[in-house]
Design an enzyme around this catalytic site. Structure first.
Site, PDB file in Angstrom:
ATOM      1  N   LYS A  10       8.179   0.992  18.916  1.00  0.00           N
ATOM      2  CA  LYS A  10       7.944   2.230  18.168  1.00  0.00           C
ATOM      3  C   LYS A  10       7.376   1.813  16.815  1.00  0.00           C
ATOM      4  CE  LYS A  10      11.581   4.939  20.488  1.00  0.00           C
ATOM      5  NZ  LYS A  10      12.915   5.573  20.325  1.00  0.00           N
TER       6      LYS A  10
ATOM      7  N   GLU B  89       8.262   3.060   8.160  1.00  0.00           N
ATOM      8  CA  GLU B  89       8.559   4.206   7.326  1.00  0.00           C
ATOM      9  C   GLU B  89       9.964   4.754   7.491  1.00  0.00           C
ATOM     10  OE1 GLU B  89       4.551   6.574   6.789  1.00  0.00           O
ATOM     11  OE2 GLU B  89       4.479   5.244   8.513  1.00  0.00           O
TER      12      GLU B  89
ATOM     13  N   THR C 189       3.821  -6.085   6.214  1.00  0.00           N
ATOM     14  CA  THR C 189       4.721  -5.642   7.276  1.00  0.00           C
ATOM     15  C   THR C 189       5.158  -6.769   8.193  1.00  0.00           C
ATOM     16  OG1 THR C 189       2.812  -5.207   8.674  1.00  0.00           O
ATOM     17  CG2 THR C 189       3.629  -3.374   7.339  1.00  0.00           C
TER      18      THR C 189
ATOM     19  N   GLY D  95       0.826  -1.201   0.000  1.00  0.00           N
ATOM     20  CA  GLY D  95       0.000   0.000   0.000  1.00  0.00           C
ATOM     21  C   GLY D  95       0.860   1.251   0.000  1.00  0.00           C
TER      22      GLY D  95
ATOM     23  N   ARG E 277      11.582  -1.620  20.938  1.00  0.00           N
ATOM     24  CA  ARG E 277      11.693  -3.072  20.948  1.00  0.00           C
ATOM     25  C   ARG E 277      11.393  -3.621  19.558  1.00  0.00           C
ATOM     26  NH1 ARG E 277       7.625  -6.891  23.692  1.00  0.00           N
ATOM     27  NH2 ARG E 277       8.774  -8.807  23.275  1.00  0.00           N
TER      28      ARG E 277
END
Lengths: 687, 194, 332
Positions: free
Chosen positions: A649, A653, A464, A235, A576
């Site tokens: 986190k 990106e 992902t 995407g 982490r």
């Protein structure tokens, strides 16, 4: 296998790996091929501004294979959901070339495509304006920039501080339009049930928002819309919201009473599904002789469309990345007759860091300092914009570790100093940053009589590795082996969760999953649903973000100017890491797209016709296998207790942020040529 | 064989396709690509449509053992050829070495280019076994698959997730794991030229 | 794509007859360009005559010591042929630098020569193009023309021919064998392509029913064996040339150039044989300075546009680099 909590989780293979390598994983267009399935094809405007006068539907309806032609005079009325790009076929107005003006529905894809090509449409054509210039007459200040940042900021007296600085840099950098181009084109299969319910197999980054907006458009209850997306073929932002395909497919299915399949063609993707705006960025840096920054000014000009505003937050990260007492950032938009720009991987940070980290390199050259050292000298103690403490900030550690692993020469730049045969060799560095966001989510954990656990959440895995990471986090929180847990995602019937975007998917979903699983274990309950809204509200006042440093080697051929990148090193500090393998894949993927931005990708606006002239994958180049050399990826182990949730986190990106600057900086080191416009072409460095 | 009458004006044909060892009879519009025949008529949706113009490689299948772009092949021209798709690579539950290597190396993310990458890699291994050169093969000596060779040979398969850095070692792993197998037949016949 | 009839040709003469008998018919080879153009609406044949089942897939020695390549031979088979690799390295290298492994497995020798320009205006039926629709104009001159021609173009068309293979064939003085409505004939490859002039819609001198049956490669000489193909492009692979050169060189015992062959790609509507450069070099010393002078002479006729002006220098550099490599001399 039992998962124990560690700062870096094990490199487990993906839960859906076998489906993906055997072709069994099904994507949105791959459902419901049955005798009554109809195929829809989008007709787009060849004029860039004007109106649709008439559509001669009868011309194509003569064919037995053509079932329906929809256009603004006969399309069903849609509810207003506040997004003009989804109000498809509701008006005759044309705001850009490639806007959809009609939809053909036929019994076969071949017939649909041909009828779309043959459909007579009459237009009134008006003069258009599609070229972004730094002083465009329509420039205006948007109220906010994406998603809700201040448009302009100013601290201290940047003009005076700049003028008073012994070392000054004043340069303008520009980037071109970039097209997301996920490998799976945007596609939908739509089926209306007899009870008025709507089922959508849709390629998107979050079924929840599709469900909500489609319910609004078709004036249904949310519960009547069912969005299913177990696998999504990428995407990169372009599927972060519903796109015209899902509305059109639902509309066509409603009108024809058949299941309808619709895929946007690759060519149509260059106008219909968003892209990254081109940018023109003026950067001024005022520094002391030792490199400490006094003044930072970053002023951005970019484009938006006339139908919907999108204001990319290009200079926002400049507000906090380095220390300097005086700073100004601003964003101005030109409203042009262009397709609607939108999110593309790291909107804001990605183009902004290309310019800013190029400027830092230029300043380092000017000062005669090692560019790594220059960045370290400007490391802030606290967030320079807000004064908040950082929850964790390991940019310096990334720079040092990256320099070590890359074999960085810690000295001032001396360009055109290394060659091998006909190849000039250079190295470049840039910093990376991406803010840490989170959205509330709900998850349900339950256990059956055989002690098998099921975790439900409407998360989306666009590649992902979210499905696998959530599985690992669930097993960890339940303190049971992975085999004892099933994770279900990609279905709007599951507990609500936000999109895979802003690098906050796995962080936000993982938080809810962890919470539900811990609660189930602690309470010994059969089923627990947890929501993270209050936990997120309780987060302390810290600046949270992921950091990184990228090092790139570039080779430039002296005869042809051809540019090659034999190796890149990326070191990140991103909290982490749940799965070492899929996380590494996210970083290499981001860096590869950054390399592609630096050397290949170029949406060429055609001033005469008003479209992106190179609207296919032969003329819009994305990096191929031979363009990518060795990638060395590492991360700083980070235990950040102010993150909440699972201590993660975001990693989706940050990999693309800074890469293009590192490449451009390496090109300077190799050739002595500073390229301030992306992409870098071979002719830019030819002699 | 196709039952088309060569003088006819008909724009459709009834034909037989051999896919993954099975024969299928289909009535097809001549415009139907091999890719659409697989996806829309045979339910074999493993082969993907990324561009429909031979510019991305997501549709790669094996035609008589050679990798090709199924989007640019008209189904009617594939009569009599053996078509292998990603669904036909595994032997029951036993994955093809290339499939296993892709899993082990995490050589994919979204998975949409993956079937094409895998079919392409199977083709690459056969081509290398046959001694076919690539643009980076030195003029002298045979073909030794290394990183540069695999990068060049796999360049017809775009991956927007950027998994190339994992795809290359996966293909090399599979090359190392594969038992010696016959190469593909080439138009060159020893003895004809000398 | 419009509906079309389909027929499998069984013999070249029959195939030619099928095309002559039906205007709007086209031969279908590998389909890598024709099917693409049909899907774009650029081509809309009523009948496709499939010529891939003709026995045109042999690579055979000729009586005079050359090689005859059937028009149906796939690009990958020809590139891998040991005779081609040994005797005409530039030809194998040109083939291998084109397209992708998949496309080379599909594309035929004949089809490669007849592929159309990749100019973005030619491929977009919503825009004018003199090559696609004569008389509509050429938007490329003021639009996207970075990839387009600097040599031999006309005000009506600045398209480039996209083939790498044809560039090497031009340098080798290959000939094209044709079966047509009037019988068999052969043409020098150099004579196959027409200049765009007033009518850019016709790329070649062929009649629509002419079928290329084979390409004849002359007997191998030193300047064929000592040869290379060098392609510059925007991706490391799987991209059309921005500039390319096919070059062959043989030196006399005194070190002077006895024969040199140079053809440029991506600069014109056809493979551009650099005859001026060749004659300037023949008999002269094989030095980078001589190569540079000859390259400049060849490109003196260039009429570039703003965004492709760099191709002049790029093409010169490619000539100098290729010849320096072949001569074994170091560039300055």
């Amino acid at each position: 296998m039992t998962v124990t909590k560690a700062l870096t989780g094990p490199p487990l293979t993906r839960d859906e790996a076998i489906e993906k390598v055997t072709g069994k994983a099904r994507y949105a267009y791959e459902y419901h091929s049955q005798p009554d399935t109809a195929y829809a094809w989008i007709v787009t405007s060849p004029v860039a501004k004007g109106r649709v006068l008439t559509v001669d539907a009868d011309h194509v309806l003569r064919s037995d294979d053509v079932i329906a032609v929809l256009w603004h005079e006969n399309a069903p009325h849609l509810g207003d959901v506040g997004d003009p790009t989804l109000a498809v076929l509701q008006s005759p107005e044309i705001a850009y070339r490639g806007q959809l003006v009609a939809l053909v529905v036929a019994k076969t894809p071949e017939a649909a495509r041909e009828a779309a090509a043959q459909l007579p449409v009459e237009y009134e054509e008006l003069a258009h304006d599609v070229v972004l210039t730094p002083d465009h007459a329509s420039l205006y200040k948007p109220e906010k920039v994406n998603p809700a940042f201040e448009t302009d900021t100013e601290q201290g007296d940047p003009d005076r501080a700049f003028d008073a600085s012994p070392v000054q840099l004043d340069q303008t950098y520009s980037t071109v339009a970039l097209h997301n181009n996920p490998m799976e084109p945007h596609a939908t299969t739509a089926i209306w049930g007899e009870n008025g319910s709507l089922t959508l197999y849709d390629s998107n980054q979050g079924g929840g928002v599709v469900q909500q907006l489609l319910a609004g458009l078709f004036e249904l209850e949310k519960s009547q819309v069912h969005v299913i997306n177990p696998h999504v073929g990428g995407g990169f932002g372009s599927k972060g919201m519903p796109r015209p395909n899902v509305v059109l497919a639902a509309m066509a299915a409603k009108v024809t009473g058949r299941p309808v399949k619709l895929a946007v063609t690759r060519q149509q993707m260059f106008s219909l599904v968003g892209y990254r705006t081109p940018t023109i960025q003026r950067i001024r840096l005022g520094a002391e002789a030792d490199g400490r920054l006094n003044a930072i000014m970053h002023e951005v000009v970019e484009q938006t469309s006339t139908v919907k505003e999108f204001a990319e937050q290009t200079a926002v990260a400049t507000r906090m990345i380095y220390a300097a007492p005086h700073r100004r950032t601003s964003h101005r938009l030109a409203r042009l007759d262009v397709p609607v720009p939108s999110w593309m991987r790291a909107p804001g940070e990605c183009p902004g860091f290309y310019a800013f980290e190029s400027a830092m390199d230029e300043l380092a050259v000017e000062l005669g300092v090692d560019p790594v050292e220059l960045r370290i000298r400007n490391e802030p103690e606290v967030d320079p914009e807000t004064g908040n403490p950082f929850s964790s900030r390991n940019l310096v550690a990334c720079l040092r570790e990256g320099a070590r692993r890359f074999g960085w020469r810690s000295e001032p730049r001396a360009p055109r100093n290394h060659r091998e045969g006909r190849w000039l060799i250079g190295a470049g560095v840039a910093a990376s940053f991406y803010p840490t966001y989170q959205m509330p989510a709900s998850a349900t954990a339950s256990v059956d009589e055989n002690d098998h656990y099921t975790v439900d959440i409407n998360a989306t895995d666009i590649g992902t590795g979210a499905r696998t990471a959530l599985h690992q986090l669930a097993a960890e929180a339940l303190e049971v082996p992975l085999e004892q847990v099933t994770v279900r995602i990609g279905d709007s019937d599951l507990p609500a969760a936000g999109i895979a975007g802003g690098s906050m998917g796995t962080r936000s979903w993982g938080w809810a999953v962890t919470k539900a699983c811990r609660q189930l274990r602690e309470e010994g309950a059969k089923s627990v649903t947890a929501n993270t809204k209050k936990d997120i509200e309780a987060l302390g006042e810290y600046t949270r973000g992921s950091y990184g440093a990228q090092f790139v080697e570039v080779r430039v051929n002296q005869d042809t100017g051809e540019l090659r990148v034999p190796r890149m090193t990326g070191i990140f500090a991103a909290g982490r890491i749940v799965n070492a393998s899929t996380a590494r894949s996210q970083f290499i993927g981001g860096m590869t797209m950054g390399l592609s931005m630096a050397l290949h990708e170029e949406g060429l606006i055609d001033p005469v016709f008003g479209d992106y002239a190179n609207h296919d994958l032969a003329s819009y180049h994305v990096a191929g296998c031979a363009d990518v050399g060795a990638l060395d990826i590492g991360w700083i182990e980070e235990a950040d207790e102010h993150l909440g949730g699972a201590g993660t986190k975001g990693i989706g990106e940050i990999g693309i942020v800074g890469t293009a600057a590192a490449v451009a900086n390496a090109v300077f080191d190799a050739t002595g040529v500073r390229v301030r416009e992306l992409p870098i072409h071979l002719e830019d460095v030819l002699k | 064989m196709t039952t088309t009458d060569t003088r006819s004006q008909s724009t459709t044909s009834t034909l037989r396709l051999q896919v993954n060892g099975r024969e299928h009879e289909l009535a097809l519009d001549h415009r139907t690509s091999l890719l659409d025949a697989l996806r829309e008529h045979l339910g074999l949706t493993g082969s993907k449509k990324g561009c429909d113009h031979g510019q991305c490689g997501a549709c790669t299948v094996l035609l008589d053992g050679r990798r090709v772009n199924a989007c640019l092949i008209l189904a009617v021209t594939a009569v009599g050829r053996e078509i292998t798709t990603v669904e036909g690579l595994a032997d029951g539950e036993d994955l093809h070495p290339v499939q296993q290597a892709f899993i082990d190396r995490d050589a994919f993310q979204c998975g949409y280019c993956t079937p094409g990458q895998i079919c392409s890699a199977v083709g690459v291994l056969a081509e290398a076994r046959s001694g076919w050169p690539s643009a980076v093969t030195p003029p002298e000596g045979g073909v030794q698959l290394d990183e540069a060779e695999v990068r060049e040979r796999m360049s017809g398969n775009l991956c927007r997730c950027g998994a190339y850095a994992n795809i290359v070692p996966a293909v090399l792993d599979a090359a190392a794991a594969e038992l010696p197998a016959p190469g593909i037949e080439t138009a060159y016949h020893e003895g004809e030229s000398r | 794509m419009k509906p079309f009839a389909y027929a499998v040709a069984e013999a070249p003469v029959q195939a030619v007859h099928q095309l002559s008998a039906r205007p709007g018919a086209k031969f279908l080879g590998g389909g890598t360009n024709l099917v693409d153009l049909m899907r774009l609406g650029v081509e809309s044949p009523e009948l496709l005559v499939d010529v891939t089942r003709l026995e045109l897939d042999r690579i055979e020695p000729t009586a005079t010591g050359g090689i005859l390549v059937g028009a149906g031979v796939r690009n990958s088979d020809l590139a891998a042929d040991p005779r081609i690799r040994a005797a005409y390295p530039m030809l194998s290298q040109a083939l291998l630098s084109g397209a992708s492994g998949q496309l080379r497995n599909m594309a035929t020798v004949g089809g490669n020569l007849l592929q159309r320009t990749r100019c973005v205006y030619f491929q977009d039926v919503t825009k004018p193009c003199n090559k696609r629709e004569p008389g509509t104009g050429c938007p490329a001159r003021t639009g996207a023309h970075r990839d387009l021609a600097i040599l031999g173009a006309s005000e009506h068309c600045i398209a480039t021919h996209p083939s790498d293979f044809a560039v090497a064939l031009a340098a080798l003085d290959a000939r094209v064998q044709i079966t047509g409505p009037a019988g068999d004939r052969a043409l020098a490859l150099a004579d196959l392509y027409r200049a765009p002039d007033e009518d850019p819609s016709r790329d070649t001198v062929l009649d629509p029913a002419d079928l290329i049956t084979a390409v004849e490669i002359p007997t191998s000489r030193e300047a064929h064996r000592n040869s290379l193909y060098r392609k510059a492009r925007d991706r490391a692979s799987y991209a059309f040339a921005v500039g390319s050169v096919a070059a062959g060189l043989s030196l006399a015992p005194d070190g002077t150039i006895s024969e040199v062959r140079i053809a440029l790609g991506a600069v014109a509507h056809k493979p551009w044989r650099a005859r001026r450069a060749e004659s300037a070099l023949t008999g002269n010393p094989a030095t980078p300075e001589q190569f540079r002078r000859a390259a400049e002479l060849e490109l003196a006729a260039a009429e570039p546009l703003p965004d492709n002006a760099f191709k002049v220098e790029l093409s010169q550099n490619l000539i100098v680099a290729a010849l320096s490599t072949l001569a074994g001399v170091e560039e300055a």
